[in-house]
Design an enzyme around this catalytic site. Sequence first.
Site, PDB file in Angstrom:
ATOM      1  N   GLY A   1     -38.882 -47.137 -16.952  1.00 13.72           N
ATOM      2  CA  GLY A   1     -37.979 -46.632 -15.915  1.00 13.72           C
ATOM      3  C   GLY A   1     -36.540 -46.578 -16.394  1.00 13.72           C
ATOM      4  O   GLY A   1     -36.220 -46.940 -17.531  1.00 13.72           O
TER       5      GLY A   1
ATOM      6  N   GLU B   1     -47.903 -52.160 -16.376  1.00 13.21           N
ATOM      7  CA  GLU B   1     -46.812 -53.092 -16.037  1.00 13.21           C
ATOM      8  C   GLU B   1     -47.373 -54.396 -15.480  1.00 13.21           C
ATOM      9  O   GLU B   1     -46.892 -55.486 -15.804  1.00 13.21           O
ATOM     10  CB  GLU B   1     -45.869 -52.446 -15.009  1.00 13.21           C
ATOM     11  CG  GLU B   1     -45.065 -51.298 -15.603  1.00 13.21           C
ATOM     12  CD  GLU B   1     -44.216 -50.552 -14.585  1.00 13.21           C
ATOM     13  OE1 GLU B   1     -43.219 -49.965 -15.003  1.00 13.21           O
ATOM     14  OE2 GLU B   1     -44.552 -50.539 -13.388  1.00 13.21           O
TER      15      GLU B   1
ATOM     16  N   GLY C   1     -38.248 -53.093 -14.324  1.00 11.08           N
ATOM     17  CA  GLY C   1     -37.542 -52.710 -13.102  1.00 11.08           C
ATOM     18  C   GLY C   1     -38.426 -52.859 -11.871  1.00 11.08           C
ATOM     19  O   GLY C   1     -39.556 -53.349 -11.945  1.00 11.08           O
ATOM     20  N   ALA C   2     -37.902 -52.427 -10.728  1.00 10.88           N
ATOM     21  CA  ALA C   2     -38.672 -52.467  -9.482  1.00 10.88           C
ATOM     22  C   ALA C   2     -38.155 -51.369  -8.559  1.00 10.88           C
ATOM     23  O   ALA C   2     -36.995 -50.947  -8.673  1.00 10.88           O
ATOM     24  CB  ALA C   2     -38.527 -53.823  -8.796  1.00 10.88           C
ATOM     25  N   ASP C   3     -39.024 -50.932  -7.660  1.00  8.83           N
ATOM     26  CA  ASP C   3     -38.610 -49.944  -6.654  1.00  8.83           C
ATOM     27  C   ASP C   3     -38.085 -50.629  -5.398  1.00  8.83           C
ATOM     28  O   ASP C   3     -37.239 -50.084  -4.694  1.00  8.83           O
ATOM     29  CB  ASP C   3     -39.788 -49.032  -6.318  1.00  8.83           C
ATOM     30  CG  ASP C   3     -40.249 -48.278  -7.554  1.00  8.83           C
ATOM     31  OD1 ASP C   3     -39.438 -47.528  -8.109  1.00  8.83           O
ATOM     32  OD2 ASP C   3     -41.391 -48.486  -8.000  1.00  8.83           O
TER      33      ASP C   3
ATOM     34  N   THR D   1     -33.924 -48.290 -15.421  1.00  5.22           N
ATOM     35  CA  THR D   1     -33.231 -49.574 -15.611  1.00  5.22           C
ATOM     36  C   THR D   1     -33.702 -50.216 -16.923  1.00  5.22           C
ATOM     37  O   THR D   1     -32.882 -50.692 -17.727  1.00  5.22           O
ATOM     38  CB  THR D   1     -33.481 -50.512 -14.410  1.00  5.22           C
ATOM     39  OG1 THR D   1     -33.358 -49.756 -13.204  1.00  5.22           O
ATOM     40  CG2 THR D   1     -32.497 -51.661 -14.398  1.00  5.22           C
TER      41      THR D   1
ATOM     42  N   GLY E   1     -44.068 -49.047  -9.585  1.00  5.44           N
ATOM     43  CA  GLY E   1     -44.960 -47.921  -9.860  1.00  5.44           C
ATOM     44  C   GLY E   1     -44.350 -46.568  -9.553  1.00  5.44           C
ATOM     45  O   GLY E   1     -45.022 -45.549  -9.671  1.00  5.44           O
ATOM     46  N   GLY E   2     -43.069 -46.588  -9.177  1.00  2.04           N
ATOM     47  CA  GLY E   2     -42.373 -45.315  -8.951  1.00  2.04           C
ATOM     48  C   GLY E   2     -42.476 -44.411 -10.173  1.00  2.04           C
ATOM     49  O   GLY E   2     -42.546 -43.186 -10.056  1.00  2.04           O
TER      50      GLY E   2
HETATM   51  C1  5RP Z   1     -42.269 -47.681 -13.166  1.00  2.00           C
HETATM   52  C2  5RP Z   1     -41.636 -48.747 -12.338  1.00  2.00           C
HETATM   53  C3  5RP Z   1     -40.157 -48.870 -12.427  1.00  2.00           C
HETATM   54  O1  5RP Z   1     -39.857 -50.157 -12.845  1.00  2.00           O
HETATM   55  C4  5RP Z   1     -39.564 -48.623 -11.075  1.00  2.00           C
HETATM   56  O2  5RP Z   1     -39.989 -47.336 -10.648  1.00  2.00           O
HETATM   57  C5  5RP Z   1     -38.043 -48.688 -11.102  1.00  2.00           C
HETATM   58  O3  5RP Z   1     -37.555 -47.606 -11.798  1.00  2.00           O
HETATM   59  P1  5RP Z   1     -36.008 -47.389 -12.085  1.00  2.00           P
HETATM   60  O4  5RP Z   1     -35.564 -48.501 -12.963  1.00  2.00           O
HETATM   61  O5  5RP Z   1     -35.976 -46.044 -12.769  1.00  2.00           O
HETATM   62  O6  5RP Z   1     -35.295 -47.361 -10.760  1.00  2.00           O
HETATM   63  O7  5RP Z   1     -42.261 -49.484 -11.634  1.00  2.00           O
HETATM   64  O8  5RP Z   1     -43.639 -47.588 -12.906  1.00  2.00           O
END
Ligand code: 5RP
Length: 221
Positions: A26, A102, A81-83, A28, A94-95
């Site tokens: 992602g 992960e 990272g996380a959503d 981040t 999982g975004g």
């Molecule tokens: C990917 C993820 C990412 O960690 C989550 O979507 C956060 O993404 P970003 O850092 O782009 O905001 O779970 O599957």
Amino acid sequence: MNEKQLVGEKAVEYIKDGMVVGLGTGSTAYYMIKKLGKLVQEGLNIKGIPTSKQTAALASEHGITLVDFKNVKQIDIAIDGADEFDADLNLIKGGGGALLREKIIANAASAFIVIADSSKAVKKLGGFPLPVEIVKFGADMTLQKIAGLGCEPRIRVDGNQAYITDNGNYIIDCDFQEIQSPEELESQLNMIPGVVENGLFVNMAESLITIKNGVLVEETR
Ligand code: 5RP
């Protein structure tokens, strides 16, 4: 520096010489990997285990040696990272479509550190549609079963085609609005035949690096 860069770069302070590091996916995680690549070029000796093909390519581009499960006895730390995250450090992930790898890597790691900008903080998980990875076979039936848990599921698309994960599966984005019991929902979803894994990460994160009131903070569970 934007928030994603601040938290991503801070996280590399957890990484010590000789470690095997789970590398998240992602925008981040991108900053964490880029900074880690710099440290490797300056002599830090680590090995990375990537959570997606996209991250594998990024890490290689930044000079990070990659390993897979066949070559490692343990993963010392995973950073991702996380959503969404709540006050108990439970997560929706999982975004980016990488939730299965992960979760395997976060679960295998001795420590799992989350990096998330302030927009990811929520009182209750579920505003972000929960990603669920399912096999293609019987997908319509699997969707119906998922809907029975109280959400509106839809197959993720990429342009005019279904999005396909690194593992050859579909992602179903499930709009639950508010998830009352993340722990219960995590196991209910995984009980449905056809579901491979879901993006609820419950009681997994050891620490969170985020921004509160404009200040970088580290929280531990
Ligand atoms: C990917 C993820 C990412 O960690 C989550 O979507 C956060 O993404 P970003 O850092 O782009 O905001 O779970 O599957």
